[in-house]
Structure formats: C-alpha cells, structure tokens
Design an enzyme around this catalytic site. Structure first.
Site, PDB file in Angstrom:
ATOM      1  CG  LEU A 170       2.214   6.082   6.418  1.00 53.84           C
ATOM      2  CD1 LEU A 170       2.946   7.207   7.137  1.00 53.84           C
ATOM      3  CD2 LEU A 170       1.611   5.124   7.446  1.00 53.84           C
ATOM      4  CG  ASP A 208      -5.521  -7.339  -4.589  1.00 55.99           C
ATOM      5  OD1 ASP A 208      -5.500  -7.148  -3.352  1.00 55.99           O
ATOM      6  OD2 ASP A 208      -6.570  -7.485  -5.243  1.00 55.99           O
ATOM      7  CB  ILE A 209      -2.356  -7.106   0.346  1.00 56.40           C
ATOM      8  CG1 ILE A 209      -1.828  -7.898   1.546  1.00 56.40           C
ATOM      9  CG2 ILE A 209      -3.638  -6.351   0.708  1.00 56.40           C
ATOM     10  CD1 ILE A 209      -0.584  -8.675   1.318  1.00 56.40           C
ATOM     11  CE  LYS A 256      -6.531   0.777  10.464  1.00 57.83           C
ATOM     12  NZ  LYS A 256      -5.368   0.215   9.752  1.00 57.83           N
ATOM     13  CE1 TYR A 274      -8.961   2.589   8.704  1.00 54.16           C
ATOM     14  CE2 TYR A 274      -9.636   4.214  10.332  1.00 54.16           C
ATOM     15  CZ  TYR A 274      -8.657   3.648   9.551  1.00 54.16           C
ATOM     16  OH  TYR A 274      -7.371   4.137   9.617  1.00 54.16           O
ATOM     17  CG  ASP A 324      -0.707   0.888  -3.937  1.00 55.33           C
ATOM     18  OD1 ASP A 324      -1.862   0.583  -4.311  1.00 55.33           O
ATOM     19  OD2 ASP A 324      -0.490   1.653  -2.985  1.00 55.33           O
ATOM     20  N   GLY A 368      -0.140   5.394  -1.100  1.00 56.30           N
ATOM     21  CA  GLY A 368      -1.108   6.221  -0.390  1.00 56.30           C
ATOM     22  C   GLY A 368      -0.452   7.380   0.339  1.00 56.30           C
ATOM     23  N   GLY A 377       0.845  -1.203   0.000  1.00 55.97           N
ATOM     24  CA  GLY A 377       0.000   0.000   0.000  1.00 55.97           C
ATOM     25  C   GLY A 377       0.878   1.250   0.000  1.00 55.97           C
TER      26      GLY A 377
HETATM   27  P1  NAD Z   1      -4.330   5.584   1.770  1.00 54.94           P
HETATM   28  O1  NAD Z   1      -5.752   5.269   1.506  1.00 54.94           O
HETATM   29  O2  NAD Z   1      -3.822   6.934   1.412  1.00 54.94           O
HETATM   30  O3  NAD Z   1      -3.400   4.519   1.068  1.00 54.94           O
HETATM   31  C1  NAD Z   1      -3.671   3.148   1.089  1.00 54.94           C
HETATM   32  C2  NAD Z   1      -2.944   2.507  -0.095  1.00 54.94           C
HETATM   33  O4  NAD Z   1      -3.267   1.120  -0.090  1.00 54.94           O
HETATM   34  C3  NAD Z   1      -3.389   3.076  -1.443  1.00 54.94           C
HETATM   35  O5  NAD Z   1      -2.279   3.450  -2.216  1.00 54.94           O
HETATM   36  C4  NAD Z   1      -4.147   1.910  -2.091  1.00 54.94           C
HETATM   37  O6  NAD Z   1      -4.018   1.858  -3.498  1.00 54.94           O
HETATM   38  C5  NAD Z   1      -3.466   0.728  -1.420  1.00 54.94           C
HETATM   39  N1  NAD Z   1      -4.324  -0.459  -1.460  1.00 54.94           N
HETATM   40  C6  NAD Z   1      -5.668  -0.528  -1.316  1.00 54.94           C
HETATM   41  N2  NAD Z   1      -6.078  -1.788  -1.465  1.00 54.94           N
HETATM   42  C7  NAD Z   1      -4.991  -2.530  -1.694  1.00 54.94           C
HETATM   43  C8  NAD Z   1      -4.780  -3.907  -1.937  1.00 54.94           C
HETATM   44  N3  NAD Z   1      -5.804  -4.772  -1.999  1.00 54.94           N
HETATM   45  N4  NAD Z   1      -3.518  -4.341  -2.143  1.00 54.94           N
HETATM   46  C9  NAD Z   1      -2.477  -3.475  -2.112  1.00 54.94           C
HETATM   47  N5  NAD Z   1      -2.613  -2.153  -1.904  1.00 54.94           N
HETATM   48  C10 NAD Z   1      -3.863  -1.698  -1.704  1.00 54.94           C
HETATM   49  O7  NAD Z   1      -4.072   5.296   3.311  1.00 54.94           O
HETATM   50  P2  NAD Z   1      -2.959   5.957   4.251  1.00 54.94           P
HETATM   51  O8  NAD Z   1      -3.514   7.220   4.775  1.00 54.94           O
HETATM   52  O9  NAD Z   1      -1.653   5.969   3.583  1.00 54.94           O
HETATM   53  O10 NAD Z   1      -2.996   4.923   5.456  1.00 54.94           O
HETATM   54  C11 NAD Z   1      -2.038   3.891   5.569  1.00 54.94           C
HETATM   55  C12 NAD Z   1      -2.375   3.095   6.812  1.00 54.94           C
HETATM   56  O11 NAD Z   1      -2.333   3.965   7.953  1.00 54.94           O
HETATM   57  C13 NAD Z   1      -3.778   2.462   6.826  1.00 54.94           C
HETATM   58  O12 NAD Z   1      -3.727   1.223   7.474  1.00 54.94           O
HETATM   59  C14 NAD Z   1      -4.589   3.422   7.639  1.00 54.94           C
HETATM   60  O13 NAD Z   1      -5.667   2.793   8.259  1.00 54.94           O
HETATM   61  C15 NAD Z   1      -3.574   3.892   8.655  1.00 54.94           C
HETATM   62  N6  NAD Z   1      -3.932   5.185   9.227  1.00 54.94           N
HETATM   63  C16 NAD Z   1      -3.889   6.307   8.457  1.00 54.94           C
HETATM   64  C17 NAD Z   1      -4.276   7.520   9.008  1.00 54.94           C
HETATM   65  C18 NAD Z   1      -4.285   8.789   8.196  1.00 54.94           C
HETATM   66  O14 NAD Z   1      -4.696   9.837   8.697  1.00 54.94           O
HETATM   67  N7  NAD Z   1      -3.814   8.759   6.942  1.00 54.94           N
HETATM   68  C19 NAD Z   1      -4.669   7.594  10.344  1.00 54.94           C
HETATM   69  C20 NAD Z   1      -4.740   6.410  11.084  1.00 54.94           C
HETATM   70  C21 NAD Z   1      -4.330   5.215  10.513  1.00 54.94           C
HETATM   71  N1  SER Z   2      -7.323   9.616   9.452  1.00 48.70           N
HETATM   72  C1  SER Z   2      -7.992   8.370   9.546  1.00 48.70           C
HETATM   73  C2  SER Z   2      -9.390   8.488   9.080  1.00 48.70           C
HETATM   74  O1  SER Z   2      -9.922   9.568   9.165  1.00 48.70           O
HETATM   75  C3  SER Z   2      -7.983   7.892  10.976  1.00 48.70           C
HETATM   76  O2  SER Z   2      -7.667   6.563  10.957  1.00 48.70           O
HETATM   77  O3  SER Z   2      -9.945   7.507   8.669  1.00 48.70           O
END
Ligand code: NAD
Ligand code: SER
Length: 322
Positions: A15, A54-55, A149, A145, A36, A13, A10
C-alpha cells in the site's frame, strides 16, 4: 492542503509504495516523508524525503516527528495475517506498540493533527455474518493479526473519544495492484495469479475454489484512503474503523475472469494453513455507512480490474505477453 506535511510509516510495502506516490501528487514531493525499516531502491521514493525508521524505536520516531513536524501520519507498518501466524508474539508487539507510539505522539507532542491507521476484514471472525457483514456486530477474530486489528480499532476510537486525537480508519479487504508486491497476507494469491497468468500461464492457489473473499483494487483503496482523510471531521461518524467493499470473488472466479483475456491459463488448487484464515473471514461486506457518511463508491469490479491489471502487467512481462 499545501500547509500539510505527511509522514508515512511502512512506506515500502504494497500500500505505502502507491500511497506515497499519490500523496506526493497532492501535497508535493517534499511535503511527504516516506519511512520504512530500510531504504528502498524503488525509484518512487527518490522524489522526496525518506527516513530509515523502525516504528518500535520510539525515540527515533519522536526525533523524526520533531525534525519534519508532520501534521498527518499514515501508519501502515504491520505484520499481515499469514506472516503474523508464523510469529504471533512479534506480530502483536509490532502491530500494537507501533500504533501506541503513533497515538501517544499525536496526543502528547502537539504536532500531529490527524492519524490514519488501517484495519482489515481480519478483525471479523467465524461468528460474524459472512454475507453482507454489518458495520457493527459480532467480531471474534481467530488470528493474532485480526486480534491486533480489533484491539487497534478500539484504541483509535478510545484516543479520539478520550483525548480528541483525529483518528481515521478503514477495514480494507484484500488489496490488489500491479505496482507493488503484497507482504504476507491471505489474499495475496489474487495478486500473484495475474503475474502467473502472464508468465507461466499456471497458478498454484493456496486457497480452495469457492473461497469467496472481499477484495479491492488499489486505485479504489487509494481513493477511499484519501477521501476519508480529506472528509470534514464531522462526517467521520465512526471512529473505530469503516467497513469498505469493492468486489467479492473466489479463486475460480478470478481464474475465469483472467481466462477471458489469457486463453490457456489455469489454476491448480492446494490449500494450506491460509485456508482456515480465509474461512474465518467475511465474503461480502456491507459498506453502506462509508457510502452514507463520506460518499464512498468503488470504481472497479472484477472484470474492469482484470483488464487494467493485465494491461499494466504486460508492460512488465513484454516477452511473455500475448
Ligand atoms: P506490507 O507488508 O506490504 O508493508 C508493510 C511495510 O511496513 C513494509 O514495507 C515493512 O518493511 C514495513 N515495516 C514492518 N515493520 C516495520 C517497523 N517496525 N517499522 C517501520 N516499518 C516497518 O503491508 P501492506 O499490504 O502495505 O499493508 C499496509 C497496512 O494496511 C497494514 O496495516 C495492513 O494490515 C493493512 N491492510 C492491508 C491489506 C492488504 O491486502 N494489503 C488489507 C487489509 C489491511
Ligand atoms: N489482505 C490482508 C491479509 O490477507 C487482509 O488484512 O492479511
């Protein structure tokens, strides 16, 4: 650290885009495999290997593990809170089956030594204290969600206790950064508000004023992620997921912080379905266990983040900037 090979799932995205860059800076471009669902045209990914994967495709994932022999996996693929509410069955499948594929491979293949998997403030719910939310206590998430988690936290802990898989996890607050776009969360407004400040000068907020949520600036999120992964195993005393805090604010406070540097900027409020999600989450997190166990300390507050966000985003919008 040079003997490590890292697989990030992933990667493209919000992060992952920044984490891949940081990891490649530490371990070397060729030792960090980004992956990804599809290839990205972001030049960040050109520096090292990239696998389209795809995971949910367990066979393909195991093929990638055999090919690169990653010693560490950062599993970031998930549907976030707002998107997950639109397709709850698929969100559960992706968020849980993806995690099981990673945990089972770490347990069974003898290759992966350490797994990073992020949780979220979404694992808490309306019966959790909203102020100084404790590390341990009531957790009754209201979103699919958040449920995924909380279940994920218990499973990463279970794989550690039962099979010795070295799992590490953080409960991220809302993440804010300028290098990548957020992917469908309830905290996403706190990123788009900066873009709006430098373009239209008006932000339409999907949350009400007064909706205080925990947030974290991306450099702090990267620091915490790398610090927990680099900490000696004996320092990781919590194997479910650590509370993590940076700052807390509501939409009117971030608006005021931006107005100090962008006069004339304003926010209009029209709450939608994401308001109920935000209302079920903590406002201020107690992250004292992360501070005690592995030395966590954030560098950015709201004002410092705002200065940095605006400075960097101005380079993306030179024609509109002040
Ligand atoms: P994001 O949605 O920006 O990115 C997720 C990535 O996963 C995307 O690039 C998507 O294409 C990829 N993806 C989706 N399905 C997939 C699959 N089947 N196989 C492979 N890749 C796949 O999310 P993010 O904000 O980068 O979050 C990353 C992690 O951090 C997640 O687990 C999220 O729950 C956690 N998180 C994020 C936040 C935040 O504010 N961004 C806050 C709390 C937790
Ligand atoms: N930033 C994330 C969300 O809003 C928190 O996990 O889903």
């Amino acid at each position: 650290m040079s003997n490590e090979t890292i697989l990030v799932i992933g990667s493209c995205g919000q992060l992952g885009t920044e984490l891949v860059e940081s990891l490649r800076g530490i371990y070397g471009d060729n030792n960090v495999i980004a992956s990804d669902l599809k290839a990205s045209d972001n030049p960040v990914f050109e520096a090292g290997p990239f696998e389209v994967m795809d995971i949910l495709d367990k066979a393909k994932f195991e093929e990638v593990v055999k090919k690169y022999k990653p010693t560490q996996v950062y599993h970031l693929a998930a549907l976030l809170s707002a998107t997950a509410e639109k397709m709850p069955e698929f969100a559960w499948k992706l968020n849980m089956d993806g995690l099981f594929h990673v945990l089972d491979a770490a347990r069974d293949m003898g290759i992966i030594k350490k797994v990073y998997w992020p949780s979220s403030i979404a694992a808490f719910g309306p019966n959790t204290p909203r102020i100084n939310t404790p590390q341990f206590g009531a957790m009754d998430p209201t979103t699919v969600y958040g449920i995924s988690k909380l279940a994920g936290e218990l499973y990463v802990q279970y794989y550690f206790n039962r099979w010795g898989v070295d799992t590490r996890s953080l409960r991220y607050p809302g993440l804010i950064g300028y290098k990548s776009a957020p992917g469908g969360g309830t905290t996403d407004y706190a990123v788009s508000i900066y873009h709006d400040a430098l373009t239209t000068r008006k932000h339409h907020c999907f949350l009400n004023p007064g909706t205080v949520l925990p947030m974290l600036y991306m450099p702090d999120a990267l620091k915490a992620t790398l610090d927990i992964m680099h900490a000696p195993a004996e320092n990781i005393k919590i194997r479910s997921s650590y509370n993590l805090a940076g700052m807390s604010f509501g939409p009117e406070e971030i608006t005021a912080a931006i107005q100090k540097y962008v006069p004339g900027f304003s926010t209009e409020y029209q709450a939608d379905y994401r308001q109920a999600i935000a209302d079920s989450w903590p406002a201020v997190i107690d992250d004292s266990r992360a501070r005690q166990d592995w030395g966590w300390k954030p560098d950015f507050d709201l004002d410092k983040m705002t200065v940095d966000m605006l400075e960097n985003l101005k380079k993306q919008y030179p024609q509109n900037s002040m």
